[in-house]
Scaffold this motif. Structure first.
Motif, PDB file in Angstrom:
ATOM      1  N   GLU A 294       0.980  -1.393   0.158  1.00  0.00           N
ATOM      2  CA  GLU A 294       0.013  -0.024  -0.207  1.00  0.00           C
ATOM      3  C   GLU A 294       1.007   1.127  -0.136  1.00  0.00           C
ATOM      4  O   GLU A 294       0.641   2.078  -0.600  1.00  0.00           O
ATOM      5  CB  GLU A 294      -0.756  -0.095   1.288  1.00  0.00           C
ATOM      6  N   SER A 295       1.959   1.214   0.676  1.00  0.00           N
ATOM      7  CA  SER A 295       2.974   2.310   0.612  1.00  0.00           C
ATOM      8  C   SER A 295       3.851   2.241  -0.172  1.00  0.00           C
ATOM      9  O   SER A 295       4.591   3.532  -0.426  1.00  0.00           O
ATOM     10  CB  SER A 295       3.506   2.476   2.436  1.00  0.00           C
ATOM     11  N   PHE A 296       4.519   1.119  -0.371  1.00  0.00           N
ATOM     12  CA  PHE A 296       5.536   1.034  -1.341  1.00  0.00           C
ATOM     13  C   PHE A 296       5.222  -0.176  -2.488  1.00  0.00           C
ATOM     14  O   PHE A 296       5.508  -1.140  -2.496  1.00  0.00           O
ATOM     15  CB  PHE A 296       6.707   0.267  -0.382  1.00  0.00           C
ATOM     16  N   PRO A 297       4.526   0.424  -3.578  1.00  0.00           N
ATOM     17  CA  PRO A 297       4.117  -0.248  -4.637  1.00  0.00           C
ATOM     18  C   PRO A 297       5.412  -0.904  -5.507  1.00  0.00           C
ATOM     19  O   PRO A 297       4.946  -2.055  -6.061  1.00  0.00           O
ATOM     20  CB  PRO A 297       3.396   0.711  -5.464  1.00  0.00           C
ATOM     21  N   VAL A 298       6.504  -0.269  -5.560  1.00  0.00           N
ATOM     22  CA  VAL A 298       7.431  -0.768  -6.264  1.00  0.00           C
ATOM     23  C   VAL A 298       8.289  -1.922  -5.422  1.00  0.00           C
ATOM     24  O   VAL A 298       8.348  -1.903  -4.171  1.00  0.00           O
ATOM     25  CB  VAL A 298       8.658   0.020  -6.486  1.00  0.00           C
ATOM     26  N   LYS A 299       8.341  -3.026  -6.024  1.00  0.00           N
ATOM     27  CA  LYS A 299       8.693  -4.191  -5.286  1.00  0.00           C
ATOM     28  C   LYS A 299      10.064  -3.976  -4.758  1.00  0.00           C
ATOM     29  O   LYS A 299      10.093  -4.462  -3.408  1.00  0.00           O
ATOM     30  CB  LYS A 299       8.925  -5.458  -6.442  1.00  0.00           C
ATOM     31  N   GLU A 300      11.128  -3.611  -5.213  1.00  0.00           N
ATOM     32  CA  GLU A 300      12.366  -3.191  -4.624  1.00  0.00           C
ATOM     33  C   GLU A 300      12.191  -2.546  -3.350  1.00  0.00           C
ATOM     34  O   GLU A 300      12.889  -2.731  -2.291  1.00  0.00           O
ATOM     35  CB  GLU A 300      13.383  -2.740  -5.640  1.00  0.00           C
ATOM     36  N   THR A 301      11.466  -1.489  -3.473  1.00  0.00           N
ATOM     37  CA  THR A 301      11.213  -0.564  -2.391  1.00  0.00           C
ATOM     38  C   THR A 301      10.483  -1.246  -1.126  1.00  0.00           C
ATOM     39  O   THR A 301      10.777  -1.057  -0.055  1.00  0.00           O
ATOM     40  CB  THR A 301      10.557   0.679  -2.964  1.00  0.00           C
ATOM     41  N   ARG A 302       9.375  -1.933  -1.674  1.00  0.00           N
ATOM     42  CA  ARG A 302       8.776  -2.803  -0.613  1.00  0.00           C
ATOM     43  C   ARG A 302      10.062  -3.857   0.237  1.00  0.00           C
ATOM     44  O   ARG A 302       9.541  -4.000   1.310  1.00  0.00           O
ATOM     45  CB  ARG A 302       7.551  -3.564  -1.395  1.00  0.00           C
ATOM     46  N   LEU A 303      10.438  -4.380  -0.703  1.00  0.00           N
ATOM     47  CA  LEU A 303      11.643  -5.437   0.008  1.00  0.00           C
ATOM     48  C   LEU A 303      12.570  -4.483   0.987  1.00  0.00           C
ATOM     49  O   LEU A 303      12.873  -5.121   1.966  1.00  0.00           O
ATOM     50  CB  LEU A 303      12.366  -6.155  -1.035  1.00  0.00           C
ATOM     51  N   ALA A 304      12.828  -3.265   0.493  1.00  0.00           N
ATOM     52  CA  ALA A 304      13.745  -2.644   1.342  1.00  0.00           C
ATOM     53  C   ALA A 304      12.904  -2.471   2.680  1.00  0.00           C
ATOM     54  O   ALA A 304      13.587  -2.280   3.718  1.00  0.00           O
ATOM     55  CB  ALA A 304      14.232  -1.541   0.749  1.00  0.00           C
ATOM     56  N   ALA A 305      11.659  -1.946   2.483  1.00  0.00           N
ATOM     57  CA  ALA A 305      10.849  -1.680   3.762  1.00  0.00           C
ATOM     58  C   ALA A 305      11.063  -2.849   4.706  1.00  0.00           C
ATOM     59  O   ALA A 305      10.715  -3.024   5.813  1.00  0.00           O
ATOM     60  CB  ALA A 305       9.464  -1.144   3.474  1.00  0.00           C
ATOM     61  N   TYR A 306      10.649  -4.145   4.017  1.00  0.00           N
ATOM     62  CA  TYR A 306      10.507  -5.352   4.750  1.00  0.00           C
ATOM     63  C   TYR A 306      11.676  -5.528   5.629  1.00  0.00           C
ATOM     64  O   TYR A 306      11.791  -6.006   6.662  1.00  0.00           O
ATOM     65  CB  TYR A 306      10.454  -6.562   3.923  1.00  0.00           C
ATOM     66  N   ASN A 307      12.965  -5.251   5.089  1.00  0.00           N
ATOM     67  CA  ASN A 307      14.163  -5.473   5.601  1.00  0.00           C
ATOM     68  C   ASN A 307      14.590  -4.316   6.670  1.00  0.00           C
ATOM     69  O   ASN A 307      15.152  -4.572   7.703  1.00  0.00           O
ATOM     70  CB  ASN A 307      15.169  -5.626   4.717  1.00  0.00           C
ATOM     71  N   ALA A 308      14.734  -3.162   6.202  1.00  0.00           N
ATOM     72  CA  ALA A 308      15.130  -2.060   6.937  1.00  0.00           C
ATOM     73  C   ALA A 308      13.920  -1.236   7.799  1.00  0.00           C
ATOM     74  O   ALA A 308      14.523  -0.366   8.748  1.00  0.00           O
ATOM     75  CB  ALA A 308      15.732  -0.927   6.073  1.00  0.00           C
ATOM     76  N   GLY A 309      12.819  -1.593   7.651  1.00  0.00           N
ATOM     77  CA  GLY A 309      11.539  -0.844   8.003  1.00  0.00           C
ATOM     78  C   GLY A 309      10.951   0.255   7.514  1.00  0.00           C
ATOM     79  O   GLY A 309      11.708   0.954   6.544  1.00  0.00           O
ATOM     80  N   PRO A 310       9.735   0.300   7.441  1.00  0.00           N
ATOM     81  CA  PRO A 310       9.023   1.028   6.644  1.00  0.00           C
ATOM     82  C   PRO A 310       9.125   2.768   7.086  1.00  0.00           C
ATOM     83  O   PRO A 310       9.357   3.671   5.895  1.00  0.00           O
ATOM     84  CB  PRO A 310       7.382   1.022   6.886  1.00  0.00           C
ATOM     85  N   ASN A 311       9.540   2.997   8.145  1.00  0.00           N
ATOM     86  CA  ASN A 311       9.752   4.649   8.529  1.00  0.00           C
ATOM     87  C   ASN A 311      11.079   4.699   7.907  1.00  0.00           C
ATOM     88  O   ASN A 311      11.063   6.015   7.430  1.00  0.00           O
ATOM     89  CB  ASN A 311       9.806   4.831   9.949  1.00  0.00           C
ATOM     90  N   ARG A 312      12.061   4.130   7.856  1.00  0.00           N
ATOM     91  CA  ARG A 312      13.540   4.280   7.299  1.00  0.00           C
ATOM     92  C   ARG A 312      13.307   4.569   5.873  1.00  0.00           C
ATOM     93  O   ARG A 312      14.014   5.682   5.517  1.00  0.00           O
ATOM     94  CB  ARG A 312      14.445   3.372   7.783  1.00  0.00           C
ATOM     95  N   VAL A 313      12.509   3.530   5.273  1.00  0.00           N
ATOM     96  CA  VAL A 313      12.715   3.801   3.894  1.00  0.00           C
ATOM     97  C   VAL A 313      11.653   4.993   3.222  1.00  0.00           C
ATOM     98  O   VAL A 313      12.085   5.742   2.276  1.00  0.00           O
ATOM     99  CB  VAL A 313      11.936   2.510   3.513  1.00  0.00           C
ATOM    100  N   LYS A 314      10.825   5.258   4.286  1.00  0.00           N
ATOM    101  CA  LYS A 314       9.856   6.725   3.911  1.00  0.00           C
ATOM    102  C   LYS A 314      10.903   7.942   3.771  1.00  0.00           C
ATOM    103  O   LYS A 314      10.808   8.663   3.125  1.00  0.00           O
ATOM    104  CB  LYS A 314       8.772   6.798   4.778  1.00  0.00           C
ATOM    105  N   GLY A 315      11.833   7.640   5.063  1.00  0.00           N
ATOM    106  CA  GLY A 315      12.699   8.747   5.090  1.00  0.00           C
ATOM    107  C   GLY A 315      13.646   8.786   3.762  1.00  0.00           C
ATOM    108  O   GLY A 315      14.194   9.922   3.162  1.00  0.00           O
ATOM    109  N   TRP A 316      14.087   7.507   3.340  1.00  0.00           N
ATOM    110  CA  TRP A 316      14.962   7.541   2.126  1.00  0.00           C
ATOM    111  C   TRP A 316      14.255   8.174   0.912  1.00  0.00           C
ATOM    112  O   TRP A 316      14.962   8.892   0.195  1.00  0.00           O
ATOM    113  CB  TRP A 316      15.231   6.026   1.749  1.00  0.00           C
TER     114      TRP A 316
END
Length: 190
Positions: free
Chosen positions: A124-146
């Protein structure tokens, strides 16, 4: 001359049979040992329910735990899909799991259901697969900051992942997803 051709044909057929035997044997090693297809019914069920590609799930589980139900990371992530206790609590509330306990993260069906649900939630927040996987690994808040940092992200796309561990993780999951897709596509044909 005809005898020589018959011998040649028999030798060619024997070679092809040996080659086919070798490919089947080595294919079984790939299927069963290097890239197992474990918990297939559970993965297929929840992947269908939550709209997640099952090959992505196989690649993620292989990367996270190599299908070891009791796996635990240095960060405390648990089970097949390496869910942290905090994320487990969050998912359990969203799924309205009444008697949820942290130890349930080691139960394959529960861990897989929660992990696949979480992938769906992240989409829902990360429709791009690579970004979603980054959020799964590093956490969604960190990826939103990126994503908000225009030097590395824009919109839904991360142009570069600043954490080497997360960058490598995303590459490994996608590589393994591709291997699963290729191996088991051909296996279904046999």
């Amino acid at each position: 001359m005809k005898k020589r051709e018959k011998k040649k044909n028999k030798g060619g057929v024997l070679f092809l049979l040996l080659l086919a035997g070798f490919l089947i044997f080595s294919g079984n090693i790939l299927y069963n040992r290097l890239f197992p297809l474990e918990y297939e019914e559970i993965i297929e069920e929840y992947a269908s329910e939550y709209g997640v590609d099952p090959y992505l799930v196989y690649g993620l589980i292989h990367t996270e735990s190599r299908f070891q139900t009791t796996a635990i990371s240095p960060a405390g992530a648990m089970g097949l899909m390496q869910i942290t206790p905090e994320t487990g609590d969050f998912i359990a509330k969203r799924l309205q799991m009444k008697d949820y306990e942290e130890s349930m993260l080691y139960v394959p069906e529960i861990n897989i259901r929660m992990g696949i649900y979480y992938l769906s939630y992240l989409e829902e927040s990360f429709p791009v697969k690579e970004t979603r996987l980054a959020a799964y690994n590093a956490g969604p808040n960190r990826v939103k900051g990126w994503l908000d940092d225009s030097s590395i992200g824009s919109g839904d796309v991360l142009h570069s992942i600043p954490f080497e561990e997360t960058r490598n993780y995303v590459e490994r999951v996608i590589f393994r997803e591709t291997i699963y897709r290729i191996l088991y596509f051909y296996k279904k044909l046999l």
